[in-house]
Design a protein around this motif. Structure first.
Motif, PDB file in Angstrom:
ATOM      1  N   GLY A  58       1.102  -0.484   0.507  1.00 45.22           N
ATOM      2  CA  GLY A  58       0.107  -0.017  -0.168  1.00 45.22           C
ATOM      3  C   GLY A  58       1.178   1.547   0.350  1.00 45.22           C
ATOM      4  N   ALA A  59       1.664   1.559   0.809  1.00 51.13           N
ATOM      5  CA  ALA A  59       2.641   2.578   0.884  1.00 51.13           C
ATOM      6  C   ALA A  59       3.562   3.322   0.120  1.00 51.13           C
ATOM      7  N   VAL A  60       3.937   1.935  -0.915  1.00 48.17           N
ATOM      8  CA  VAL A  60       4.942   2.039  -1.874  1.00 48.17           C
ATOM      9  C   VAL A  60       3.867   2.142  -3.384  1.00 48.17           C
ATOM     10  N   LYS A  77      -1.441  -0.589  -4.498  1.00 50.77           N
ATOM     11  CA  LYS A  77      -2.409  -1.405  -4.487  1.00 50.77           C
ATOM     12  C   LYS A  77      -2.506  -2.270  -4.584  1.00 50.77           C
ATOM     13  N   GLY A  78      -2.114  -3.565  -3.586  1.00 48.96           N
ATOM     14  CA  GLY A  78      -2.164  -4.796  -3.105  1.00 48.96           C
ATOM     15  C   GLY A  78      -1.614  -4.997  -2.790  1.00 48.96           C
ATOM     16  N   SER A  79      -1.038  -6.560  -2.097  1.00 49.84           N
ATOM     17  CA  SER A  79      -0.424  -6.869  -1.600  1.00 49.84           C
ATOM     18  C   SER A  79       0.028  -8.578  -1.976  1.00 49.84           C
ATOM     19  N   ASP A  80      -1.104  -9.211  -3.121  1.00 48.43           N
ATOM     20  CA  ASP A  80      -1.102 -10.119  -3.479  1.00 48.43           C
ATOM     21  C   ASP A  80       0.240 -11.148  -4.225  1.00 48.43           C
ATOM     22  N   GLY A  81       0.357 -12.334  -3.745  1.00 53.40           N
ATOM     23  CA  GLY A  81       1.928 -12.602  -4.336  1.00 53.40           C
ATOM     24  C   GLY A  81       3.014 -12.647  -4.135  1.00 53.40           C
ATOM     25  N   ARG A  99       8.533  -7.073  -4.642  1.00 54.18           N
ATOM     26  CA  ARG A  99       8.682  -5.198  -5.390  1.00 54.18           C
ATOM     27  C   ARG A  99       8.662  -4.719  -4.437  1.00 54.18           C
ATOM     28  N   ALA A 100       7.938  -4.558  -3.055  1.00 53.94           N
ATOM     29  CA  ALA A 100       7.630  -3.819  -2.324  1.00 53.94           C
ATOM     30  C   ALA A 100       8.276  -4.036  -1.152  1.00 53.94           C
ATOM     31  N   GLY A 120      10.799  -0.565  -0.651  1.00 57.58           N
ATOM     32  CA  GLY A 120      11.141   0.258   1.140  1.00 57.58           C
ATOM     33  C   GLY A 120      10.125  -0.162   1.875  1.00 57.58           C
ATOM     34  N   ALA A 121       9.586  -1.173   1.491  1.00 58.74           N
ATOM     35  CA  ALA A 121       8.145  -1.280   1.706  1.00 58.74           C
ATOM     36  C   ALA A 121       8.471  -1.843   3.501  1.00 58.74           C
ATOM     37  N   GLU A 122       8.127  -1.309   4.671  1.00 57.98           N
ATOM     38  CA  GLU A 122       7.824  -2.352   5.762  1.00 57.98           C
ATOM     39  C   GLU A 122       6.606  -1.914   6.002  1.00 57.98           C
ATOM     40  N   LYS A 123       6.724  -2.994   6.744  1.00 63.15           N
ATOM     41  CA  LYS A 123       5.949  -4.518   7.448  1.00 63.15           C
ATOM     42  C   LYS A 123       5.702  -3.950   8.464  1.00 63.15           C
ATOM     43  N   LYS A 124       3.571  -3.519   8.765  1.00 66.64           N
ATOM     44  CA  LYS A 124       2.853  -3.124   9.624  1.00 66.64           C
ATOM     45  C   LYS A 124       1.731  -4.070   9.784  1.00 66.64           C
ATOM     46  N   ALA A 125       1.575  -5.059   9.334  1.00 66.20           N
ATOM     47  CA  ALA A 125       0.710  -5.914  10.264  1.00 66.20           C
ATOM     48  C   ALA A 125       0.432  -5.662  11.700  1.00 66.20           C
TER      49      ALA A 125
END
Length: 373
Positions: free
Chosen positions: A16-18, A21-25, A31-32, A36-41
């Motif tokens: 999402g942050a990068v 529009k999703g995180s599937d696959g 790629r996320a 530089g995406a960070e885990k937020k869950a």
């Protein structure tokens, strides 16, 4: 003691942050992370868990190893039992890990399964759990179209707090929906219904009380009776416990029940009146498909051991906990002021084994989830 399962999808929402529009696959996740995406869950899960710390003596947690649950419970200061779950890959969780975790959770006699993720996670949980046990999502994804999540992580925790404290928590069938992410990235919104799960939710009744609403007992009893009649199965033996609520159900069916006794119904006809323990056991020998309908004792909250001793430990064991239908008005439950329902069978081990939560039919196709002490 409320037994809660917890599954965390640590990669939920990572795209999402990068702007993905999703995180599937796996490709999207890779790629996320490269962007530089960070885990937020996990952090969103921790937000919810911190609200449960004051109630830890009344909760028992079962969870998954590491980032899929145990780390966040440990950081919140909550003890837990960790499932023997071997992750598919050592460095990154995947969909198969969530599916296997859900399968293991089904063996754990949970009252509610909590999970953190997005619509993809909800799809995975639904494909395994379906409607076999109550679930509640902690929102952590990019896409949250499913109706199985709290509005916020704190809202999800508040529902559990209400349940543990004996508040009126509705049970609802809620949709699991998910978008086609590839289409969404092309600007096309295409959602699909993947199933329904049973979700505890703080319902409209509490709101109505604040507005001065009140139940009309006769109408509520008629609604309970109508629902039960609709749900009765052909060839199934129904043992009707004592009390005014079950008496009203019998009357709605045109049957003359025993106010202080146990009656038996098969295919809309009385097949036993004012039965004792031996009479019930004799019927159970002849009818392998059976259910019991028990009411909540006003003021005290007993469901077993007050006025219905015919339902002995032997009888109840043969019927099975999953085949007990509890019925009550919400007014009667509210009067308990959060105290749990009571089982006083005379066998302390049995009473402990049957503790947890149970659903109560409280109106027309309206159920709540409530603790049993």
């Amino acid at each position: 003691m409320i037994r809660l399962g917890l599954i965390v999808n640590p990669l939920a929402g990572i795209g999402g942050a990068v702007g993905l529009k999703g995180s599937d696959g796996a490709a999207t996740v890779s790629r996320a992370l490269a962007l530089g995406a960070e885990k937020k869950a996990g952090l969103r899960t921790l937000q919810a868990l911190k609200l449960l710390v004051p109630l830890q003596e009344q909760c028992e947690f079962v969870t998954c190893p590491g980032e899929m649950g145990a780390i966040w419970l440990e950081q919140a200061g909550l003890s837990c039992t960790v499932l023997d779950l071997t992750l598919v890959a050592a460095n990154q969780t995947c969909r198969e890990d969530t599916l296997e975790a859900a399968r293991l959770m089904l063996k754990e006699a949970l009252d509610v399964l909590l999970f953190a993720g997005g619509d993809g996670t909800a799809r995975d949980i639904c494909s395994v759990v379906d409607n076999t046990l109550p679930v509640l999502g902690i929102p952590a994804g990019v896409k949250i179209h499913s109706g199985v999540y709290g509005i916020t992580p704190v809202a999800s925790a508040e529902v559990i707090c209400q349940l543990v404290k004996g508040g009126l928590v509705d049970m609802r069938e809620s949709e699991v929906r998910d978008l086609d992410e590839d289409a969404f990235r092309r600007g096309v919104v295409r959602a699909r219904h993947y199933g329904d799960m049973r979700v505890p939710a703080v319902g409209h009744f509490i709101q109505a009380v604040k507005q001065g609403g009140a139940e009309v007992e006769e109408l509520v009893l008629a609604d309970i009776a109508a629902t039960l009649q609709q749900e009765m199965e052909d060839g199934c033996l129904y043992l009707m416990g004592s009390g005014k609520t079950t008496q009203a159900i019998m009357a709605a069916m045109g049957l003359e029940g025993t106010l202080l006794g146990v009656d038996a119904i098969l295919d809309g006809q009385l097949v036993g009146c004012d039965l004792n323990e031996q009479g019930i056991l004799a019927l159970l020998d002849n009818y392998p498909i059976r259910q019991a309908v028990l009411s909540v004792m006003g003021g005290q909250g007993h469901i077993i051991g007050r006025g219905n001793q015919q339902f002995s430990v032997t009888v109840l064991t043969r019927i099975g906990r999953d085949n007990i239908n509890l019925v009550s008005t919400k007014t009667k439950i509210t009067a308990l002021a959060g105290r749990p329902l009571v089982i006083d069978s005379g066998d302390s081990r049995f009473d402990t084994d049957w503790a947890g939560t149970m659903e109560i039919l409280t109106g027309y196709q309206d159920r709540i989830l409530y603790p049993v002490g």
